[in-house]
Write an enzyme that holds these catalytic residues in place. Structure first.
Site, mmCIF file in Angstrom:
data_model
loop_
_atom_site.group_PDB
_atom_site.id
_atom_site.type_symbol
_atom_site.label_atom_id
_atom_site.label_comp_id
_atom_site.label_asym_id
_atom_site.label_seq_id
_atom_site.Cartn_x
_atom_site.Cartn_y
_atom_site.Cartn_z
ATOM 1 N N CYS A 1 -18.568 69.764 107.590
ATOM 2 C CA CYS A 1 -19.479 70.820 107.108
ATOM 3 C C CYS A 1 -20.627 70.759 107.964
ATOM 4 C CB CYS A 1 -19.724 70.490 105.691
ATOM 5 S SG CYS A 1 -21.058 69.106 105.429
ATOM 6 N N GLU B 1 -17.564 78.199 98.171
ATOM 7 C CA GLU B 1 -17.177 77.020 99.001
ATOM 8 C C GLU B 1 -15.922 77.554 99.681
ATOM 9 O OE1 GLU B 1 -18.492 74.158 99.320
ATOM 10 O OE2 GLU B 1 -20.087 74.539 97.922
#
Length: 157
Positions: free
Chosen positions: A35, A26
């Site tokens: 994102c 991540e």
């Protein structure tokens, strides 16, 4: 001695190797960003209640990660009936953290696992490496690496 009611299960922690895996894949972002799916995200992939412009520190990122992974692990516990080692559970929690509980619920991976086919289930991680980009299903190198790491963790004795 723990203060747990008689007959109550003691909550299982998420394996440290699974937390490290998620941290690695991540990455750490102390300022909110969008994102690829357009969702405001912060820390190690945390999305709940995140607002653009929000900032956090490393400690808050770790708190979010542990809470998010505990939630994912609870989904694993609810969906998987086969006994799991802590590392298997952690690998599946990483999978759920990344893809959602619905992906595990509807997967051949879970079906095989619940039938006791651990080897077959491990072989299913590699199927979850695609994303839809501009309307096309494409294999993402980052997902290939993440699923390989999850599979390796799942298969660790």
């Amino acid at each position: 001695m723990t203060n747990v009611p008689s007959g109550a299960a003691i909550p299982r922690e998420v394996h440290p190797d699974a937390l490290a895996l998620v941290r690695h894949f991540e990455g750490l972002y102390l300022k909110a960003y969008l994102c690829p799916a357009g969702v405001p995200t912060i820390g190690y992939g945390h999305t709940a209640g995140v607002k653009m412009g929000q900032t956090i520190n490393g400690l808050q990122a770790e708190v979010y990660l542990r809470a998010d992974m505990a939630d994912a692990a609870r989904d694993v516990d609810r969906l998987v009936m086969a006994p799991l080692t802590d590392r298997q559970r952690g690998a599946l929690a990483s999978f759920v953290f990344n893809l959602g509980a619905g992906a595990l619920r509807d997967s051949t991976l879970r079906s095989m696992l619940n039938k006791g086919d651990y080897k077959g289930a491990a072989g299913q991680f590699g199927r979850w490496v695609y994303a839809t980009v501009n309307g096309e299903k494409v294999q993402l190198p980052g997902l290939v690496k993440r699923r390989a790491a999850e599979k390796a963790l799942f298969e660790t004795a």
